[in-house]
Scaffold this active site. Sequence first.
Site, PDB file in Angstrom:
ATOM      1  CE  LYS A  37      -2.203  -0.982   3.987  1.00 36.60           C
ATOM      2  NZ  LYS A  37      -1.641  -2.134   4.403  1.00 36.60           N
ATOM      3  NE  ARG A  81      -3.878  -0.803  10.063  1.00 35.08           N
ATOM      4  CZ  ARG A  81      -2.909  -0.376   9.313  1.00 35.08           C
ATOM      5  NH1 ARG A  81      -2.767   0.729   8.788  1.00 35.08           N
ATOM      6  NH2 ARG A  81      -1.646  -1.269   9.439  1.00 35.08           N
ATOM      7  NE  ARG A 127       9.170  -3.478   6.427  1.00 33.94           N
ATOM      8  CZ  ARG A 127       7.937  -2.923   6.245  1.00 33.94           C
ATOM      9  NH1 ARG A 127       7.679  -2.220   5.218  1.00 33.94           N
ATOM     10  NH2 ARG A 127       7.223  -2.646   7.346  1.00 33.94           N
ATOM     11  NE  ARG A 134       9.270  -0.386  10.439  1.00 32.00           N
ATOM     12  CZ  ARG A 134       8.082   0.065   9.551  1.00 32.00           C
ATOM     13  NH1 ARG A 134       8.615   0.984   8.508  1.00 32.00           N
ATOM     14  NH2 ARG A 134       7.037  -0.270   9.668  1.00 32.00           N
ATOM     15  NE  ARG A 183       3.131  -4.325  10.931  1.00 32.95           N
ATOM     16  CZ  ARG A 183       4.092  -4.584  10.209  1.00 32.95           C
ATOM     17  NH1 ARG A 183       5.407  -5.195  10.583  1.00 32.95           N
ATOM     18  NH2 ARG A 183       4.006  -4.038   8.895  1.00 32.95           N
TER      19      ARG A 183
HETATM   20  P1  ADP Z   1       1.242  -1.823   8.137  1.00 28.68           P
HETATM   21  O1  ADP Z   1       0.269  -1.775   7.229  1.00 28.68           O
HETATM   22  O2  ADP Z   1       2.379  -2.576   7.437  1.00 28.68           O
HETATM   23  O3  ADP Z   1       1.028  -2.694   9.359  1.00 28.68           O
HETATM   24  P2  ADP Z   1       1.399   1.009   8.913  1.00 28.68           P
HETATM   25  O4  ADP Z   1       2.397   1.954   8.909  1.00 28.68           O
HETATM   26  O5  ADP Z   1       0.299   1.135   7.908  1.00 28.68           O
HETATM   27  O6  ADP Z   1       2.078  -0.365   8.552  1.00 28.68           O
HETATM   28  O7  ADP Z   1       0.970   0.905  10.276  1.00 28.68           O
HETATM   29  C1  ADP Z   1       1.732   0.839  11.440  1.00 28.68           C
HETATM   30  C2  ADP Z   1       1.062   0.781  12.618  1.00 28.68           C
HETATM   31  O8  ADP Z   1       0.414   2.115  12.924  1.00 28.68           O
HETATM   32  C3  ADP Z   1      -0.074  -0.268  13.009  1.00 28.68           C
HETATM   33  O9  ADP Z   1       0.469  -1.628  13.424  1.00 28.68           O
HETATM   34  C4  ADP Z   1      -1.060   0.300  14.089  1.00 28.68           C
HETATM   35  O10 ADP Z   1      -0.665   0.228  15.306  1.00 28.68           O
HETATM   36  C5  ADP Z   1      -0.962   1.861  13.522  1.00 28.68           C
HETATM   37  N1  ADP Z   1      -1.950   2.296  12.689  1.00 28.68           N
HETATM   38  C6  ADP Z   1      -1.748   2.814  11.310  1.00 28.68           C
HETATM   39  N2  ADP Z   1      -2.814   2.892  10.835  1.00 28.68           N
HETATM   40  C7  ADP Z   1      -3.874   2.888  11.804  1.00 28.68           C
HETATM   41  C8  ADP Z   1      -5.200   2.843  11.865  1.00 28.68           C
HETATM   42  N3  ADP Z   1      -5.954   3.123  10.750  1.00 28.68           N
HETATM   43  N4  ADP Z   1      -5.990   2.559  12.786  1.00 28.68           N
HETATM   44  C9  ADP Z   1      -5.309   1.906  13.994  1.00 28.68           C
HETATM   45  N5  ADP Z   1      -3.948   2.055  14.156  1.00 28.68           N
HETATM   46  C10 ADP Z   1      -3.218   2.482  12.789  1.00 28.68           C
END
Ligand code: ADP
Length: 248
Positions: free
Chosen positions: A45, A120, A158, A191, A202
């Site tokens: 994404k 989400r 990664r 990371r 996740r």
């Molecule tokens: P990925 O999709 O690879 O998990 P992101 O950078 O989108 O990576 O998200 C990293 C973290 O940020 C998530 O694991 C969560 O803790 C938080 N996060 C991001 N977007 C949201 C969201 N829309 N609602 C709740 N938590 C979020």
Amino acid sequence: MASHKSELVNTEGSPESADIRGENQASNPKAPLALVLFGSPGSGKGTQSKLLSRTVGIPQISTGDMLREHVRKGNAVGTAVEAKLKAGTLVRDEVVNALVDERLAQTDAARGFILDGYPRTRAQAEMLCRMLAVRGIHEVVIHLVVDYNVIIARLTGRRQCPVCGTLYNVISKPPKVPGVCDLDGADLVVRDDDREEVIRERLEAYENQTRPLLDYFREKGKDLYEIDASHDAPEQVFRKIEALIRKQ
Ligand code: ADP
């Protein structure tokens, strides 16, 4: 419908590209568009959002990036969400919804935007519906479909340079010397949220709270498209998205 979608295509030098960049706003009656990139962690994404943002000329809004930025600054929001990010669990809806609402109010979002990592949860999707209705913005959801095994390989492989931030993957984008940054010779690191137990969290959050939104989008009659993004290089996936957008 077609009037919304044609706005997304940025053909260099074409009349459409002028519309996209806002050079022709006064004569552009089209409604702005929210492009929602949807998919599991590791589905690409972020990469696709960046490519689209550059081509289409509308901003990428990544809730993950916004939250990490708050953590980096060490402000109240950052302190409140840090543990959740480290653990790979979702941040509270109210916090994320408020961040997005605030971001959408900025002037660069007036002509449309790309949402990366939002919504989400059901509560976020409902909030997004309301925010878009108020602003008269139409929503198109693009689901990047990637095999589970490919996701695991991408996320566990990664590596990042702690000095310059460059991302590598031991399988798909290895550094010239294993474990060492091509650019500055620093030792690469995993990371925090790419550690195996956090990846599991996740993916679980995605399966339990985010994937079910696909049914919600369908029930609500949203424009929802699926793109197979398992095996192609990022540029090829991008071409598929672009072709899909062009056809609308
Ligand atoms: P990925 O999709 O690879 O998990 P992101 O950078 O989108 O990576 O998200 C990293 C973290 O940020 C998530 O694991 C969560 O803790 C938080 N996060 C991001 N977007 C949201 C969201 N829309 N609602 C709740 N938590 C979020």
